[in-house]
Design an enzyme around this catalytic site. Structure first.
Site, mmCIF file in Angstrom:
data_model
loop_
_atom_site.group_PDB
_atom_site.id
_atom_site.type_symbol
_atom_site.label_atom_id
_atom_site.label_comp_id
_atom_site.label_asym_id
_atom_site.label_seq_id
_atom_site.Cartn_x
_atom_site.Cartn_y
_atom_site.Cartn_z
ATOM 1 C CB CYS A 219 2.171 10.331 1.457
ATOM 2 S SG CYS A 219 0.574 10.982 1.308
ATOM 3 N NE ARG B 8 -0.947 2.735 2.768
ATOM 4 C CZ ARG B 8 -0.402 3.451 3.249
ATOM 5 N NH1 ARG B 8 -0.529 4.648 2.556
ATOM 6 N NH2 ARG B 8 0.049 3.710 4.477
ATOM 7 C CG HIS C 233 7.517 7.862 5.350
ATOM 8 N ND1 HIS C 233 7.259 7.128 4.128
ATOM 9 C CD2 HIS C 233 6.411 7.616 5.960
ATOM 10 C CE1 HIS C 233 6.217 6.750 3.787
ATOM 11 N NE2 HIS C 233 5.414 6.923 5.178
HETATM 12 P P1 HMG Z 1 -13.209 14.149 -2.148
HETATM 13 O O1 HMG Z 1 -13.002 14.663 -3.411
HETATM 14 O O2 HMG Z 1 -13.248 15.172 -0.841
HETATM 15 O O3 HMG Z 1 -14.591 13.452 -2.118
HETATM 16 O O4 HMG Z 1 -12.029 13.001 -1.856
HETATM 17 P P2 HMG Z 1 -16.079 13.411 -2.325
HETATM 18 O O5 HMG Z 1 -16.599 12.928 -1.179
HETATM 19 O O6 HMG Z 1 -16.233 15.123 -2.579
HETATM 20 O O7 HMG Z 1 -16.241 12.765 -3.621
HETATM 21 C C1 HMG Z 1 -15.628 13.281 -4.853
HETATM 22 C C2 HMG Z 1 -15.444 12.065 -6.037
HETATM 23 O O8 HMG Z 1 -14.608 10.946 -5.371
HETATM 24 C C3 HMG Z 1 -16.828 11.290 -6.140
HETATM 25 O O9 HMG Z 1 -16.730 10.883 -7.486
HETATM 26 C C4 HMG Z 1 -16.798 10.206 -5.154
HETATM 27 O O10 HMG Z 1 -17.411 9.095 -5.683
HETATM 28 C C5 HMG Z 1 -15.301 9.645 -5.248
HETATM 29 P P3 HMG Z 1 -17.314 11.657 -8.677
HETATM 30 O O11 HMG Z 1 -18.787 11.702 -8.436
HETATM 31 O O12 HMG Z 1 -16.749 12.838 -8.642
HETATM 32 O O13 HMG Z 1 -17.084 10.632 -9.688
HETATM 33 N N1 HMG Z 1 -15.027 8.972 -4.187
HETATM 34 C C6 HMG Z 1 -14.304 7.656 -3.937
HETATM 35 N N2 HMG Z 1 -13.945 7.180 -5.049
HETATM 36 C C7 HMG Z 1 -13.512 5.938 -4.564
HETATM 37 N N3 HMG Z 1 -13.315 5.505 -3.193
HETATM 38 C C8 HMG Z 1 -13.398 6.420 -2.285
HETATM 39 C C9 HMG Z 1 -14.080 7.584 -2.578
HETATM 40 N N4 HMG Z 1 -14.573 8.623 -2.026
HETATM 41 C C10 HMG Z 1 -14.902 9.484 -2.964
HETATM 42 N N5 HMG Z 1 -13.179 6.054 -0.918
HETATM 43 C C11 HMG Z 1 -10.803 11.542 -0.660
HETATM 44 C C12 HMG Z 1 -12.053 12.698 -0.424
HETATM 45 C C13 HMG Z 1 -10.714 11.008 0.874
HETATM 46 C C14 HMG Z 1 -11.755 10.240 -1.309
HETATM 47 C C15 HMG Z 1 -9.860 11.804 -1.297
HETATM 48 O O14 HMG Z 1 -9.082 12.899 -0.933
HETATM 49 C C16 HMG Z 1 -8.727 10.687 -1.330
HETATM 50 O O15 HMG Z 1 -9.064 9.650 -1.989
HETATM 51 N N6 HMG Z 1 -7.544 10.934 -0.896
HETATM 52 C C17 HMG Z 1 -6.581 9.854 -0.972
HETATM 53 C C18 HMG Z 1 -5.469 10.166 -0.079
HETATM 54 C C19 HMG Z 1 -4.459 8.973 0.095
HETATM 55 O O16 HMG Z 1 -4.673 7.921 -0.326
HETATM 56 N N7 HMG Z 1 -3.253 9.275 0.606
HETATM 57 C C20 HMG Z 1 -2.401 8.322 0.948
HETATM 58 C C21 HMG Z 1 -2.592 7.353 1.954
HETATM 59 S S1 HMG Z 1 -2.241 8.184 3.393
HETATM 60 C C22 HMG Z 1 -0.491 7.840 3.675
HETATM 61 O O17 HMG Z 1 0.161 7.794 2.840
HETATM 62 C C23 HMG Z 1 -0.062 8.312 5.071
HETATM 63 C C24 HMG Z 1 0.248 6.990 5.924
HETATM 64 O O18 HMG Z 1 1.273 6.137 5.059
HETATM 65 C C25 HMG Z 1 0.836 7.399 7.194
HETATM 66 C C26 HMG Z 1 1.867 8.365 7.149
HETATM 67 O O19 HMG Z 1 3.085 8.001 6.581
HETATM 68 O O20 HMG Z 1 1.706 9.676 7.481
HETATM 69 C C27 HMG Z 1 -1.029 6.244 6.037
HETATM 70 MG MG MG Z 2 3.161 6.277 5.187
#
Ligand code: HMG
Ligand code: MG
Length: 306
Positions: A244, A15, A213
Protein backbone atom coordinates in the site's frame (compact mmCIF):
# COMPACT_ATOMS: atom_id res chain seq x y z
CA UNK A 1 -10.21 -28.02 14.92
CA UNK A 2 -10.29 -29.94 11.65
CA UNK A 3 -8.71 -27.93 8.84
CA UNK A 4 -10.91 -26.83 5.93
CA UNK A 5 -10.71 -29.23 2.98
CA UNK A 6 -11.14 -26.47 0.41
CA UNK A 7 -9.84 -22.90 0.24
CA UNK A 8 -10.92 -20.01 -1.94
CA UNK A 9 -8.24 -17.55 -2.92
CA UNK A 10 -8.81 -14.00 -4.12
CA UNK A 11 -5.90 -12.87 -6.24
CA UNK A 12 -5.46 -9.20 -5.43
CA UNK A 13 -2.39 -8.81 -7.66
CA UNK A 14 -3.96 -6.60 -10.33
CA UNK A 15 -5.05 -4.14 -7.59
CA UNK A 16 -2.95 -4.45 -4.41
CA UNK A 17 -0.06 -5.83 -6.45
CA UNK A 18 0.15 -3.07 -9.00
CA UNK A 19 -1.17 -0.01 -7.12
CA UNK A 20 2.25 0.61 -5.60
CA UNK A 21 4.27 0.29 -8.81
CA UNK A 22 6.10 3.46 -9.71
CA UNK A 23 6.68 2.47 -13.35
CA UNK A 24 3.73 2.68 -15.71
CA UNK A 25 1.95 -0.60 -16.35
CA UNK A 26 -0.37 -0.52 -19.35
CA UNK A 27 -4.04 -1.44 -19.11
CA UNK A 28 -3.28 -4.15 -21.67
CA UNK A 29 -0.79 -5.82 -19.32
CA UNK A 30 -3.21 -5.57 -16.38
CA UNK A 31 -5.93 -7.17 -18.52
CA UNK A 32 -3.45 -9.85 -19.59
CA UNK A 33 -2.78 -10.63 -15.93
CA UNK A 34 -6.49 -10.93 -15.10
CA UNK A 35 -6.95 -13.30 -18.07
CA UNK A 36 -4.04 -15.50 -17.00
CA UNK A 37 -5.27 -15.66 -13.41
CA UNK A 38 -8.75 -16.75 -14.44
CA UNK A 39 -7.26 -19.32 -16.82
CA UNK A 40 -5.21 -20.66 -13.91
CA UNK A 41 -8.44 -21.32 -12.01
CA UNK A 42 -8.76 -18.27 -9.74
CA UNK A 43 -12.43 -17.81 -8.90
CA UNK A 44 -12.08 -14.32 -7.42
CA UNK A 45 -9.93 -11.51 -8.75
CA UNK A 46 -9.55 -7.99 -7.33
CA UNK A 47 -9.18 -6.13 -10.59
CA UNK A 48 -8.64 -2.44 -9.80
CA UNK A 49 -9.73 0.44 -7.59
CA UNK A 50 -11.90 3.50 -8.15
CA UNK A 51 -9.85 5.83 -5.97
CA UNK A 52 -8.46 9.27 -6.62
CA UNK A 53 -5.86 9.19 -9.43
CA UNK A 54 -4.03 11.93 -7.54
CA UNK A 55 -3.61 9.54 -4.60
CA UNK A 56 -2.96 6.35 -6.59
CA UNK A 57 -1.99 7.18 -10.21
CA UNK A 58 -1.42 3.54 -11.14
CA UNK A 59 -5.16 2.79 -10.85
CA UNK A 60 -6.26 5.71 -13.06
CA UNK A 61 -7.06 3.29 -15.90
CA UNK A 62 -9.70 1.49 -13.76
CA UNK A 63 -12.57 1.85 -16.25
CA UNK A 64 -10.37 0.85 -19.19
CA UNK A 65 -9.29 -2.32 -17.39
CA UNK A 66 -12.85 -3.25 -16.39
CA UNK A 67 -13.93 -2.65 -19.99
CA UNK A 68 -11.07 -4.70 -21.44
CA UNK A 69 -11.43 -7.93 -19.50
CA UNK A 70 -13.24 -10.86 -21.06
CA UNK A 71 -15.11 -12.40 -18.19
CA UNK A 72 -15.15 -16.08 -17.42
CA UNK A 73 -18.31 -17.65 -16.02
CA UNK A 74 -18.13 -18.43 -12.32
CA UNK A 75 -15.42 -15.85 -11.59
CA UNK A 76 -16.12 -12.94 -9.22
CA UNK A 77 -14.54 -9.60 -10.16
CA UNK A 78 -14.15 -7.04 -7.39
CA UNK A 79 -12.98 -3.42 -7.20
CA UNK A 80 -12.22 -0.98 -4.40
CA UNK A 81 -14.62 1.96 -3.95
CA UNK A 82 -13.85 4.26 -0.98
CA UNK A 83 -16.75 6.67 -1.48
CA UNK A 84 -19.83 7.43 -3.61
CA UNK A 85 -17.69 9.06 -6.27
CA UNK A 86 -15.75 5.84 -6.69
CA UNK A 87 -18.89 3.72 -6.65
CA UNK A 88 -20.58 5.88 -9.28
CA UNK A 89 -17.51 5.62 -11.49
CA UNK A 90 -17.51 1.82 -11.04
CA UNK A 91 -21.09 1.57 -12.31
CA UNK A 92 -20.90 4.28 -14.99
CA UNK A 93 -20.24 1.55 -17.57
CA UNK A 94 -22.89 -0.79 -19.01
CA UNK A 95 -24.23 -3.41 -16.55
CA UNK A 96 -22.05 -6.21 -17.90
CA UNK A 97 -18.96 -4.21 -16.98
CA UNK A 98 -20.00 -3.58 -13.39
CA UNK A 99 -18.00 -5.25 -10.67
CA UNK A 100 -19.62 -8.29 -9.02
CA UNK A 101 -18.42 -7.02 -5.68
CA UNK A 102 -17.19 -3.72 -4.31
CA UNK A 103 -14.78 -3.30 -1.45
CA UNK A 104 -14.93 -0.50 1.09
CA UNK A 105 -11.70 -0.21 3.02
CA UNK A 106 -11.26 0.99 6.56
CA UNK A 107 -8.60 0.61 9.22
CA UNK A 108 -8.40 -0.49 12.84
CA UNK A 109 -5.91 2.34 13.34
CA UNK A 110 -6.99 6.02 13.35
CA UNK A 111 -3.65 7.24 12.04
CA UNK A 112 -3.70 4.81 9.11
CA UNK A 113 -7.27 5.76 8.27
CA UNK A 114 -6.19 9.40 8.04
CA UNK A 115 -3.12 8.65 5.91
CA UNK A 116 -4.84 6.21 3.57
CA UNK A 117 -8.30 7.68 3.03
CA UNK A 118 -7.99 11.12 4.60
CA UNK A 119 -10.64 10.71 7.29
CA UNK A 120 -11.22 9.20 10.72
CA UNK A 121 -12.60 5.70 11.26
CA UNK A 122 -16.00 7.13 12.20
CA UNK A 123 -16.05 9.38 9.11
CA UNK A 124 -15.04 6.47 6.90
CA UNK A 125 -18.03 4.46 8.09
CA UNK A 126 -20.29 7.44 7.33
CA UNK A 127 -18.86 7.57 3.81
CA UNK A 128 -19.13 3.80 3.32
CA UNK A 129 -22.74 3.48 4.49
CA UNK A 130 -24.37 4.98 1.35
CA UNK A 131 -21.92 3.09 -0.88
CA UNK A 132 -22.84 -0.22 0.76
CA UNK A 133 -26.57 0.55 0.54
CA UNK A 134 -26.35 1.57 -3.13
CA UNK A 135 -24.33 -1.53 -4.05
CA UNK A 136 -26.66 -3.95 -2.28
CA UNK A 137 -29.65 -2.23 -3.85
CA UNK A 138 -28.11 -2.88 -7.28
CA UNK A 139 -27.34 -6.52 -6.49
CA UNK A 140 -23.60 -5.96 -6.11
CA UNK A 141 -21.90 -7.78 -3.26
CA UNK A 142 -20.00 -5.89 -0.57
CA UNK A 143 -16.75 -6.74 1.16
CA UNK A 144 -15.02 -4.66 3.80
CA UNK A 145 -11.24 -4.58 4.05
CA UNK A 146 -9.92 -3.93 7.55
CA UNK A 147 -6.33 -2.66 7.48
CA UNK A 148 -3.80 -2.71 10.29
CA UNK A 149 -5.50 -5.43 12.30
CA UNK A 150 -2.28 -6.42 14.06
CA UNK A 151 0.06 -3.52 13.50
CA UNK A 152 0.15 -0.02 12.06
CA UNK A 153 3.10 1.83 10.53
CA UNK A 154 2.14 4.92 12.57
CA UNK A 155 0.62 3.56 15.81
CA UNK A 156 2.55 0.31 16.30
CA UNK A 157 0.75 -2.68 17.77
CA UNK A 158 -3.05 -2.68 17.43
CA UNK A 159 -5.25 -4.17 20.16
CA UNK A 160 -7.77 -6.83 19.06
CA UNK A 161 -10.54 -4.71 20.63
CA UNK A 162 -9.95 -2.09 17.89
CA UNK A 163 -10.40 -4.78 15.27
CA UNK A 164 -13.62 -5.92 16.92
CA UNK A 165 -14.86 -2.33 16.99
CA UNK A 166 -14.24 -1.86 13.26
CA UNK A 167 -15.79 -5.24 12.43
CA UNK A 168 -18.89 -4.24 14.39
CA UNK A 169 -19.13 -0.93 12.50
CA UNK A 170 -18.71 -2.73 9.16
CA UNK A 171 -21.41 -5.22 10.10
CA UNK A 172 -23.68 -2.37 11.20
CA UNK A 173 -23.69 -0.76 7.74
CA UNK A 174 -24.40 -4.02 5.92
CA UNK A 175 -20.97 -5.18 4.81
CA UNK A 176 -21.37 -8.88 3.94
CA UNK A 177 -17.85 -10.16 4.56
CA UNK A 178 -14.57 -8.78 5.79
CA UNK A 179 -10.84 -9.12 5.21
CA UNK A 180 -8.62 -9.20 8.26
CA UNK A 181 -5.54 -7.50 6.83
CA UNK A 182 -2.01 -7.41 8.13
CA UNK A 183 -1.15 -4.41 5.99
CA UNK A 184 2.52 -4.21 6.92
CA UNK A 185 3.16 -7.90 7.49
CA UNK A 186 4.25 -7.61 11.12
CA UNK A 187 1.82 -10.19 12.48
CA UNK A 188 2.73 -13.53 13.99
CA UNK A 189 0.32 -16.47 14.40
CA UNK A 190 -1.12 -15.80 17.85
CA UNK A 191 -1.63 -12.09 17.12
CA UNK A 192 -3.36 -12.88 13.86
CA UNK A 193 -5.57 -15.39 15.67
CA UNK A 194 -6.50 -12.70 18.21
CA UNK A 195 -7.52 -10.34 15.37
CA UNK A 196 -9.55 -13.16 13.78
CA UNK A 197 -11.17 -13.95 17.14
CA UNK A 198 -12.23 -10.32 17.55
CA UNK A 199 -13.74 -10.38 14.06
CA UNK A 200 -15.53 -13.68 14.71
CA UNK A 201 -17.57 -11.90 17.37
CA UNK A 202 -19.34 -10.08 14.50
CA UNK A 203 -18.94 -12.18 11.34
CA UNK A 204 -19.38 -15.86 10.61
CA UNK A 205 -16.16 -17.71 9.84
CA UNK A 206 -17.35 -18.20 6.23
CA UNK A 207 -17.50 -14.39 5.87
CA UNK A 208 -13.93 -13.73 7.00
CA UNK A 209 -10.80 -13.78 4.88
CA UNK A 210 -7.13 -13.39 5.72
CA UNK A 211 -5.10 -10.76 3.83
CA UNK A 212 -1.47 -11.07 4.81
CA UNK A 213 1.43 -9.04 3.54
CA UNK A 214 4.71 -10.89 3.80
CA UNK A 215 7.11 -8.18 4.95
CA UNK A 216 8.53 -10.25 7.83
CA UNK A 217 8.11 -13.64 6.13
CA UNK A 218 5.19 -14.59 8.40
CA UNK A 219 2.34 -14.73 5.91
CA UNK A 220 2.32 -18.50 5.37
CA UNK A 221 2.38 -19.36 9.08
CA UNK A 222 -0.29 -16.74 9.63
CA UNK A 223 -2.35 -18.40 6.90
CA UNK A 224 -1.97 -21.74 8.68
CA UNK A 225 -2.92 -20.12 12.00
CA UNK A 226 -6.12 -18.79 10.41
CA UNK A 227 -6.85 -22.15 8.74
CA UNK A 228 -6.66 -23.73 12.18
CA UNK A 229 -9.54 -21.46 13.20
CA UNK A 230 -11.61 -22.62 10.23
CA UNK A 231 -10.98 -19.58 8.00
CA UNK A 232 -10.99 -20.76 4.38
CA UNK A 233 -10.91 -17.52 2.35
CA UNK A 234 -7.57 -15.83 1.74
CA UNK A 235 -6.14 -13.06 -0.40
CA UNK A 236 -2.79 -13.21 -2.07
CA UNK A 237 -0.94 -11.76 -5.06
CA UNK A 238 0.56 -13.67 -7.92
CA UNK A 239 4.35 -13.23 -7.93
CA UNK A 240 4.09 -11.69 -4.45
CA UNK A 241 3.37 -8.26 -5.89
CA UNK A 242 1.92 -5.59 -3.73
CA UNK A 243 1.96 -3.03 -1.00
CA UNK A 244 0.00 0.00 0.00
CA UNK A 245 1.47 3.38 -0.96
CA UNK A 246 0.33 4.70 2.44
CA UNK A 247 1.97 1.88 4.44
CA UNK A 248 5.65 2.77 4.38
CA UNK A 249 8.04 -0.18 4.37
CA UNK A 250 5.36 -2.77 3.69
CA UNK A 251 6.16 -5.26 0.97
CA UNK A 252 3.85 -7.36 -1.15
CA UNK A 253 1.07 -9.73 -0.33
CA UNK A 254 1.93 -13.34 0.25
CA UNK A 255 2.56 -14.92 -3.17
CA UNK A 256 -0.45 -16.89 -4.44
CA UNK A 257 1.99 -19.51 -5.76
CA UNK A 258 3.39 -20.11 -2.25
CA UNK A 259 -0.07 -20.37 -0.67
CA UNK A 260 -1.25 -22.80 -3.36
CA UNK A 261 1.89 -24.93 -2.95
CA UNK A 262 1.33 -25.11 0.81
CA UNK A 263 -2.39 -25.88 0.53
CA UNK A 264 -1.98 -28.57 -2.13
CA UNK A 265 0.79 -30.12 -0.05
CA UNK A 266 -1.69 -30.33 2.83
CA UNK A 267 -4.32 -31.97 0.63
CA UNK A 268 -6.48 -28.83 0.61
CA UNK A 269 -8.26 -28.11 -2.67
CA UNK A 270 -8.04 -24.71 -4.36
CA UNK A 271 -9.14 -25.45 -7.93
CA UNK A 272 -5.98 -23.68 -9.10
CA UNK A 273 -3.47 -25.04 -11.61
CA UNK A 274 -0.14 -24.18 -10.00
CA UNK A 275 1.80 -24.41 -13.28
CA UNK A 276 -0.50 -21.95 -15.04
CA UNK A 277 -0.40 -19.69 -11.98
CA UNK A 278 3.39 -19.67 -12.08
CA UNK A 279 3.23 -18.64 -15.74
CA UNK A 280 0.86 -15.78 -14.83
CA UNK A 281 3.38 -14.61 -12.22
CA UNK A 282 6.21 -14.81 -14.76
CA UNK A 283 4.13 -12.80 -17.24
CA UNK A 284 3.55 -9.87 -14.87
CA UNK A 285 7.09 -10.02 -13.47
CA UNK A 286 8.57 -9.85 -16.97
CA UNK A 287 6.39 -6.82 -17.69
CA UNK A 288 7.84 -5.23 -14.54
CA UNK A 289 11.39 -6.31 -15.40
CA UNK A 290 12.00 -8.52 -12.37
CA UNK A 291 11.80 -12.04 -10.99
CA UNK A 292 8.59 -13.31 -9.34
CA UNK A 293 8.78 -12.84 -5.58
CA UNK A 294 7.72 -16.41 -4.80
CA UNK A 295 9.92 -19.19 -3.49
CA UNK A 296 7.63 -21.92 -4.85
CA UNK A 297 7.69 -20.28 -8.30
CA UNK A 298 11.48 -20.12 -8.27
CA UNK A 299 11.88 -23.73 -7.12
CA UNK A 300 9.41 -25.10 -9.66
CA UNK A 301 10.88 -23.09 -12.52
CA UNK A 302 14.38 -24.28 -11.61
CA UNK A 303 13.10 -27.87 -11.66
CA UNK A 304 11.33 -27.28 -14.99
CA UNK A 305 14.59 -26.01 -16.51
CA UNK A 306 16.07 -29.43 -15.54
P1 HMG B 1 -10.06 13.28 -0.41
O1 HMG B 1 -9.02 14.17 -1.01
O2 HMG B 1 -10.31 13.38 1.07
O3 HMG B 1 -11.44 13.38 -1.19
O4 HMG B 1 -9.66 11.80 -0.75
P2 HMG B 1 -12.42 14.56 -1.46
O5 HMG B 1 -13.79 13.94 -1.42
O6 HMG B 1 -12.11 15.73 -0.58
O7 HMG B 1 -12.09 14.95 -2.97
C1 HMG B 1 -10.87 15.54 -3.37
C2 HMG B 1 -10.65 15.34 -4.86
O8 HMG B 1 -10.53 13.93 -5.15
C3 HMG B 1 -11.79 15.85 -5.73
O9 HMG B 1 -11.21 16.22 -6.99
C4 HMG B 1 -12.61 14.62 -5.94
O10 HMG B 1 -13.40 14.69 -7.10
C5 HMG B 1 -11.56 13.55 -6.07
P3 HMG B 1 -10.85 17.74 -7.32
O11 HMG B 1 -12.15 18.49 -7.16
O12 HMG B 1 -9.80 18.15 -6.32
O13 HMG B 1 -10.33 17.66 -8.72
N1 HMG B 1 -12.05 12.21 -5.69
C6 HMG B 1 -12.01 11.12 -6.49
N2 HMG B 1 -11.54 10.93 -7.74
C7 HMG B 1 -11.67 9.69 -8.26
N3 HMG B 1 -12.22 8.66 -7.60
C8 HMG B 1 -12.68 8.81 -6.36
C9 HMG B 1 -12.59 10.09 -5.75
N4 HMG B 1 -12.96 10.57 -4.55
C10 HMG B 1 -12.63 11.87 -4.53
N5 HMG B 1 -13.22 7.76 -5.71
C11 HMG B 1 -10.03 9.46 -1.09
C12 HMG B 1 -10.38 10.68 -0.27
C13 HMG B 1 -10.54 8.22 -0.38
C14 HMG B 1 -10.65 9.56 -2.48
C15 HMG B 1 -8.48 9.41 -1.24
O14 HMG B 1 -7.92 9.45 0.04
C16 HMG B 1 -8.00 8.18 -1.96
O15 HMG B 1 -8.23 8.01 -3.15
N6 HMG B 1 -7.25 7.33 -1.27
C17 HMG B 1 -6.74 6.13 -1.92
C18 HMG B 1 -6.24 5.20 -0.93
C19 HMG B 1 -5.84 3.90 -1.58
O16 HMG B 1 -6.25 3.57 -2.70
N7 HMG B 1 -5.03 3.14 -0.86
C20 HMG B 1 -4.64 1.84 -1.30
C21 HMG B 1 -5.75 0.84 -1.22
S1 HMG B 1 -6.08 0.28 0.44
C22 HMG B 1 -4.93 -0.97 0.68
O17 HMG B 1 -4.05 -1.18 -0.12
C23 HMG B 1 -5.12 -1.84 1.89
C24 HMG B 1 -5.71 -3.21 1.56
O18 HMG B 1 -4.92 -3.91 0.62
C25 HMG B 1 -5.81 -4.04 2.84
C26 HMG B 1 -4.47 -4.04 3.60
O19 HMG B 1 -3.49 -4.59 3.12
O20 HMG B 1 -4.48 -3.40 4.65
C27 HMG B 1 -7.13 -3.09 0.99
MG1 MG C 1 -3.15 -5.01 1.08
Amino acid sequence: MKLPTRVKLVDVGPRDGLQNEKQPVSAEVKIGLVHRLQDAGLKEIEVTSFVSPKWVPQMADNAQVMHGITRKAGVLYSVLTPNMKGFEAAIAAPREEWPDEIVVFGAASEAFSQKNINCSIAESIERFAPVVAAALEKGIRVRGAMSCTVGCPYEGEIAPAKVGYLAQLMKGIGVQRVDVADTIGVGTPRKVQAAMEATLAHFDVDAISGHFHDTYGQALVNTLAALEMGVWNFQSSSAGLGGCPYAKGATGNVATEDVVYMLHGMGIETGIDLDKLIDAGVYISQALGREPNSRASKAIRTKRAG
